[in-house]
Design a protein around this motif. Structure first.
Motif, PDB file in Angstrom:
ATOM      1  N   LEU A  44      45.502  45.482  35.254  1.00  0.00           N
ATOM      2  CA  LEU A  44      45.500  45.457  36.718  1.00  0.00           C
ATOM      3  C   LEU A  44      44.598  46.552  37.282  1.00  0.00           C
ATOM      4  CD1 LEU A  44      49.281  44.803  37.450  1.00  0.00           C
ATOM      5  CD2 LEU A  44      47.378  43.213  37.785  1.00  0.00           C
ATOM      6  N   VAL A  45      44.600  47.702  36.642  1.00  0.00           N
ATOM      7  CA  VAL A  45      43.728  48.799  37.062  1.00  0.00           C
ATOM      8  C   VAL A  45      42.265  48.352  36.994  1.00  0.00           C
ATOM      9  CG1 VAL A  45      42.834  51.069  36.367  1.00  0.00           C
ATOM     10  CG2 VAL A  45      45.298  50.693  36.532  1.00  0.00           C
ATOM     11  N   LYS A  46      41.882  47.719  35.897  1.00  0.00           N
ATOM     12  CA  LYS A  46      40.497  47.254  35.747  1.00  0.00           C
ATOM     13  C   LYS A  46      40.125  46.245  36.830  1.00  0.00           C
ATOM     14  CE  LYS A  46      39.180  47.852  30.972  1.00  0.00           C
ATOM     15  NZ  LYS A  46      38.673  47.200  29.779  1.00  0.00           N
ATOM     16  N   GLU A  47      41.027  45.305  37.083  1.00  0.00           N
ATOM     17  CA  GLU A  47      40.757  44.291  38.106  1.00  0.00           C
ATOM     18  C   GLU A  47      40.606  44.925  39.483  1.00  0.00           C
ATOM     19  OE1 GLU A  47      43.059  40.686  38.245  1.00  0.00           O
ATOM     20  OE2 GLU A  47      43.457  40.833  36.088  1.00  0.00           O
ATOM     21  N   LEU A  48      41.473  45.865  39.790  1.00  0.00           N
ATOM     22  CA  LEU A  48      41.407  46.519  41.087  1.00  0.00           C
ATOM     23  C   LEU A  48      40.146  47.377  41.205  1.00  0.00           C
ATOM     24  CD1 LEU A  48      42.747  46.798  43.789  1.00  0.00           C
ATOM     25  CD2 LEU A  48      44.228  48.554  42.842  1.00  0.00           C
ATOM     26  N   GLU A  49      39.765  48.048  40.135  1.00  0.00           N
ATOM     27  CA  GLU A  49      38.514  48.822  40.146  1.00  0.00           C
ATOM     28  C   GLU A  49      37.325  47.911  40.429  1.00  0.00           C
ATOM     29  OE1 GLU A  49      39.491  52.472  37.052  1.00  0.00           O
ATOM     30  OE2 GLU A  49      38.713  50.592  36.249  1.00  0.00           O
ATOM     31  N   GLN A  50      37.318  46.736  39.814  1.00  0.00           N
ATOM     32  CA  GLN A  50      36.234  45.783  40.046  1.00  0.00           C
ATOM     33  C   GLN A  50      36.237  45.288  41.488  1.00  0.00           C
ATOM     34  OE1 GLN A  50      36.975  42.893  36.985  1.00  0.00           O
ATOM     35  NE2 GLN A  50      35.977  44.100  35.394  1.00  0.00           N
ATOM     36  N   ALA A  51      37.413  45.037  42.029  1.00  0.00           N
ATOM     37  CA  ALA A  51      37.507  44.581  43.420  1.00  0.00           C
ATOM     38  C   ALA A  51      37.021  45.659  44.382  1.00  0.00           C
ATOM     39  CB  ALA A  51      38.948  44.194  43.747  1.00  0.00           C
ATOM     40  N   ILE A  52      37.370  46.904  44.099  1.00  0.00           N
ATOM     41  CA  ILE A  52      36.909  48.011  44.945  1.00  0.00           C
ATOM     42  C   ILE A  52      35.401  48.146  44.859  1.00  0.00           C
ATOM     43  CG2 ILE A  52      36.939  50.529  45.194  1.00  0.00           C
ATOM     44  CD1 ILE A  52      39.940  50.405  44.434  1.00  0.00           C
ATOM     45  N   ALA A  53      34.866  48.057  43.642  1.00  0.00           N
ATOM     46  CA  ALA A  53      33.420  48.164  43.464  1.00  0.00           C
ATOM     47  C   ALA A  53      32.711  47.036  44.199  1.00  0.00           C
ATOM     48  CB  ALA A  53      33.066  48.147  41.990  1.00  0.00           C
ATOM     49  N   ALA A  54      33.240  45.824  44.107  1.00  0.00           N
ATOM     50  CA  ALA A  54      32.614  44.682  44.779  1.00  0.00           C
ATOM     51  C   ALA A  54      32.683  44.824  46.293  1.00  0.00           C
ATOM     52  CB  ALA A  54      33.297  43.389  44.333  1.00  0.00           C
ATOM     53  N   SER A  55      33.805  45.315  46.794  1.00  0.00           N
ATOM     54  CA  SER A  55      33.942  45.445  48.253  1.00  0.00           C
ATOM     55  C   SER A  55      33.108  46.598  48.793  1.00  0.00           C
ATOM     56  CB  SER A  55      35.402  45.598  48.656  1.00  0.00           C
ATOM     57  OG  SER A  55      35.907  46.822  48.210  1.00  0.00           O
ATOM     58  N   SER A  56      32.844  47.601  47.963  1.00  0.00           N
ATOM     59  CA  SER A  56      32.003  48.704  48.431  1.00  0.00           C
ATOM     60  C   SER A  56      30.542  48.283  48.518  1.00  0.00           C
ATOM     61  CB  SER A  56      32.155  49.931  47.535  1.00  0.00           C
ATOM     62  OG  SER A  56      31.622  49.682  46.256  1.00  0.00           O
ATOM     63  N   LEU A  57      30.192  47.211  47.825  1.00  0.00           N
ATOM     64  CA  LEU A  57      28.840  46.662  47.927  1.00  0.00           C
ATOM     65  C   LEU A  57      28.695  45.729  49.116  1.00  0.00           C
ATOM     66  CD1 LEU A  57      28.185  45.787  44.160  1.00  0.00           C
ATOM     67  CD2 LEU A  57      27.391  47.792  45.431  1.00  0.00           C
ATOM     68  N   ASP A  58      29.823  45.279  49.672  1.00  0.00           N
ATOM     69  CA  ASP A  58      29.824  44.344  50.793  1.00  0.00           C
ATOM     70  C   ASP A  58      29.588  45.122  52.094  1.00  0.00           C
ATOM     71  OD1 ASP A  58      30.198  42.329  52.604  1.00  0.00           O
ATOM     72  OD2 ASP A  58      32.284  41.916  52.050  1.00  0.00           O
ATOM     73  N   PRO A  59      28.466  44.893  52.775  1.00  0.00           N
ATOM     74  CA  PRO A  59      28.160  45.643  53.990  1.00  0.00           C
ATOM     75  C   PRO A  59      29.108  45.319  55.160  1.00  0.00           C
ATOM     76  CG  PRO A  59      26.502  43.959  53.620  1.00  0.00           C
ATOM     77  CD  PRO A  59      27.425  43.955  52.441  1.00  0.00           C
ATOM     78  N   SER A  60      29.852  44.236  55.097  1.00  0.00           N
ATOM     79  CA  SER A  60      30.750  43.889  56.196  1.00  0.00           C
ATOM     80  C   SER A  60      32.062  44.658  56.111  1.00  0.00           C
ATOM     81  CB  SER A  60      31.038  42.375  56.180  1.00  0.00           C
ATOM     82  OG  SER A  60      31.741  42.019  55.013  1.00  0.00           O
ATOM     83  N   ASP A  61      32.292  45.404  55.038  1.00  0.00           N
ATOM     84  CA  ASP A  61      33.537  46.154  54.850  1.00  0.00           C
ATOM     85  C   ASP A  61      33.553  47.406  55.674  1.00  0.00           C
ATOM     86  OD1 ASP A  61      36.031  46.790  53.874  1.00  0.00           O
ATOM     87  OD2 ASP A  61      35.257  47.726  52.060  1.00  0.00           O
TER      88      ASP A  61
END
Length: 61
Positions: A44-61
């Motif tokens: 779960l930690v890995k999945e959440l880290e990936q989600a955070i990384a992906a959302s930090s690349l999203d300029p709409s965040d």
């Protein structure tokens, strides 16, 4: 994003606690149970880290 990071830290702590309990347990079943829980928490930690990384690349965040 702040909530996700707080949840990530909580999951990391829970995984460490499960691992420690597994190492200290004398009962074989409890040892195995907490070892499995630690593995699941780390996944779960890995999945959440990936989600955070992906959302930090999203300029709409």
């Amino acid at each position: 994003m702040k909530d996700m990071r707080a949840h990530l830290e909580k999951l990391r702590n829970e995984a460490e606690e499960c691992e420690l309990i597994s190492k200290l347990a004398t009962d074989t079943n409890k040892k195995a149970l907490f070892a499995r829980l630690a593995v699941l928490q780390r996944a779960l930690v890995k999945e959440l880290e990936q989600a955070i990384a992906a959302s930090s690349l999203d300029p709409s965040d």
